[in-house]
Design an enzyme around this catalytic site. Structure first.
Site, PDB file in Angstrom:
ATOM      1  CE  LYS A  81      34.541  37.800  39.172  1.00  0.00           C
ATOM      2  NZ  LYS A  81      34.035  36.499  39.678  1.00  0.00           N
ATOM      3  CB  SER A 156      37.177  35.130  41.770  1.00  0.00           C
ATOM      4  OG  SER A 156      35.903  35.032  41.146  1.00  0.00           O
ATOM      5  CB  SER A 180      33.425  33.913  42.660  1.00  0.00           C
ATOM      6  OG  SER A 180      34.608  33.168  42.767  1.00  0.00           O
TER       7      SER A 180
HETATM    8  N1  GLN Z   1      37.107  30.074  45.005  1.00  0.00           N
HETATM    9  C1  GLN Z   1      36.643  29.104  44.054  1.00  0.00           C
HETATM   10  C2  GLN Z   1      37.748  28.798  43.079  1.00  0.00           C
HETATM   11  O1  GLN Z   1      38.802  29.235  43.299  1.00  0.00           O
HETATM   12  C3  GLN Z   1      35.414  29.633  43.356  1.00  0.00           C
HETATM   13  C4  GLN Z   1      35.719  30.611  42.309  1.00  0.00           C
HETATM   14  C5  GLN Z   1      34.516  31.141  41.606  1.00  0.00           C
HETATM   15  O2  GLN Z   1      33.382  30.964  42.050  1.00  0.00           O
HETATM   16  N2  GLN Z   1      34.769  31.775  40.481  1.00  0.00           N
HETATM   17  O3  GLN Z   1      37.574  28.133  42.114  1.00  0.00           O
END
Ligand code: GLN
Length: 502
Positions: A81, A156, A180
């Site tokens: 990532k 994400s 994410s």
């Molecule tokens: N979707 C969540 C957010 O927007 C989690 C994001 C993540 O785990 N990086 O914050």
């Protein structure tokens, strides 16, 4: 001839280590696959063919010379990532502000992968600074879900999970602040693990919300995730929040679990994480999964975690608060894009114009939310209350784990939604993390394993398994048992069009 991109990481490692194939052949097969499908899927932001092949050849040279593999995954390539620093290779976090940044150092996760002989194929797409649930907040365009390219791969870390589902990589690394790793795993039919907070080093992980961020393994099988977990996990003196205990025996747990006996184990179904607002096909898949756990010998009980219903609200105060502080470093002076540097604008103006140009709408929204929540006069009402809720959620977990070994729920309330469907509705987007957020707030371990395909739209559904901090091995035992009983999900993925037959 076997298509090398269809094998699991464990199978590839075995073939490489017995010299049936070379790591170079395996790495090339994946790079070819990326070249064939990634225009369409867009899982990768950067591909490092030369670096990956050089790492592969180094493994081959050692093995050809009679040396032992440096790790159980030596020679097996991986997708990383784009939020983890890679020396000399771009690390953009999906943001314009870091578009041209070449980190001068490797994250600990990156370094451990390199030392384990794992060729890094490239960096995967993500929502900007890991804020989002669909990968649509990437400044470089969305990733498409290989199951249906009109749908999102989650976020994400949509790029990491999509690369697995598209057979571009057998392994990937994600990061999970509120879901994410697990939510993308759920909607792509892959496995994703958020280790215990502090279980995998955050050194070199570009910070979003430091008290929640956690890197972890993404894979197509539970055993592969366990093998990767052991390579990247463990204490790191460079991360002050790293836990100084050995990595739980996750590979052993995955192997034992695969034998399919869960007798003696108590599973708690979290009452607050299902019901109204959940897609019917997700609920029926979840119910079938619980029945299957029961038939594997587990005792199943219902538990109530009453404060989980406030998890989302608490998260959307704590995470933006921490992000508003963490992202202050992208000020066009220390880090990040600099515009209007023409001698006509003062320093403050350069900062403000640069941040305006460098950040996307969601990142700005979070910075504003967080700044507001932390402002004097509102601090107690917002940030302070959220921290109290966080404690209550941790207590709910602690009470539940006195009665049960693991908790289960759907990973996310719906299957993959359509690209564009939620971009104008932040609340709808945030709801994708309803079930995953509690484990982050409490610092516990959690996994998403494919539960099956939804009977209303034929798309993958994830089963979330949660375990107490430092008991990550329980996830792997239960996940592997479930996976063996259920059988593969990903081999039902439709062929990607325009790709030569595999
Ligand atoms: N979707 C969540 C957010 O927007 C989690 C994001 C993540 O785990 N990086 O914050």
């Amino acid at each position: 001839m076997t298509d090398l991109t269809r094998l699991t990481a464990a199978e590839l490692a075995d073939k490489i280590h017995t010299r049936e194939v070379s790591s170079e052949e395996v790495t090339r097969a994946h790079l070819d696959r990326v070249a064939a499908v990634d225009d369409d899927v867009h899982a990768f932001l950067h591909v490092d063919a030369d670096g990956a092949l050089a790492a592969a050849r180094a493994v081959d040279t050692t093995l050809d010379g009679g040396g032992a593999p440096v790790s159980p995954l030596a020679g097996v390539p991986l997708a990383l990532k784009d939020v983890l620093t890679t020396r000399g290779l771009p690390t953009t976090c999906g943001s314009r502000t870091l578009e041209n940044w070449l980190p001068p150092y490797d994250a600990t996760v990156t370094r451990r992968l390199r030392e384990a002989g794992v060729p890094v194929l490239g960096k995967t797409n993500m929502d900007e600074f890991a804020m989002g649930s669909s990968t649509e907040n990437s400044a470089f365009g969305p990733t498409r879900n290989p199951w249906d390219r009109d749908r999102v791969p989650g976020g994400s870390g949509g790029g990491s999970s999509a690369s697995l589902a598209a057979f571009e990589a057998p392994l990937a690394i994600g990061t999970d602040t509120g879901g994410s790793i697990r939510q993308p795993a759920s909607v792509t039919g892959t496995v994703g693990v958020k280790p215990t907070y502090g279980g995998v080093s955050r050194y070199g992980l570009v910070a979003f919300s430091s008290s929640l961020d956690q890197a972890g393994p993404c894979a197509r099988t539970v055993l592969d995730a366990a093998l990767l977990h052991e390579v990247v996990g463990g204490h790191d003196p460079l991360d002050s929040t790293s836990v100084d205990t050995p990595v739980p025996p996750v590979v052993r747990a995955a192997r034992e679990g695969a034998e399919g006996d869960l007798s003696g184990l108590t599973v708690g179904v979290v009452r607050e994480l299902s019901g109204e607002g959940y897609q019917p096909g997700v609920l029926s898949s979840f119910e079938a999964a619980v029945d299957r756990l029961r038939s594997l010998g587990a005792e199943v009980v219902e538990v109530s975690c009453p404060h989980f219903t406030h998890g989302l609200s608490a998260y959307y105060l704590i995470a933006p608060s921490e992000c508003s502080s963490n992202l202050a470093r992208f000020d066009a002076m220390r880090y990040g894009l600099r515009v209007a540097d023409d001698g006509e604008h003062g320093a403050e103006e350069v900062m403000s114009l640069s941040r305006e140009a460098g950040f996307g709408a969601e990142v700005k929204r979070r910075i504003m939310l967080g700044t507001y929540a932390l402002s004097s006069g509102y601090y107690d009402a917002y940030y302070g209350s959220a921290q109290k809720v966080r404690t209550l959620i941790a207590r709910d977990f602690a009470a539940a784990y006195e009665r049960v070994d693991v908790l289960v729920s759907p990973t996310t309330p719906t299957t993959a939604f359509r690209i564009g469907e939620r971009v104008d509705d932040p609340m709808a987007m945030y709801l994708a993390d309803l079930c995953t957020i509690p484990a982050n707030l409490a610092g516990n371990a959690a996994m998403s394993v494919p539960s099956g395909l939804s009977d209303d739209d034929g798309l993958p559904v994830g089963l979330q398994i949660m375990a107490p901090a430092l008991a990550d091995d329980r996830l792997y035992r239960v996940g592997a048992a479930y996976e063996t009983a259920r059988g593969p999900v990903l081999d039902r993925i439709p062929e990607l069009e325009g790709v030569a037959s595999r």
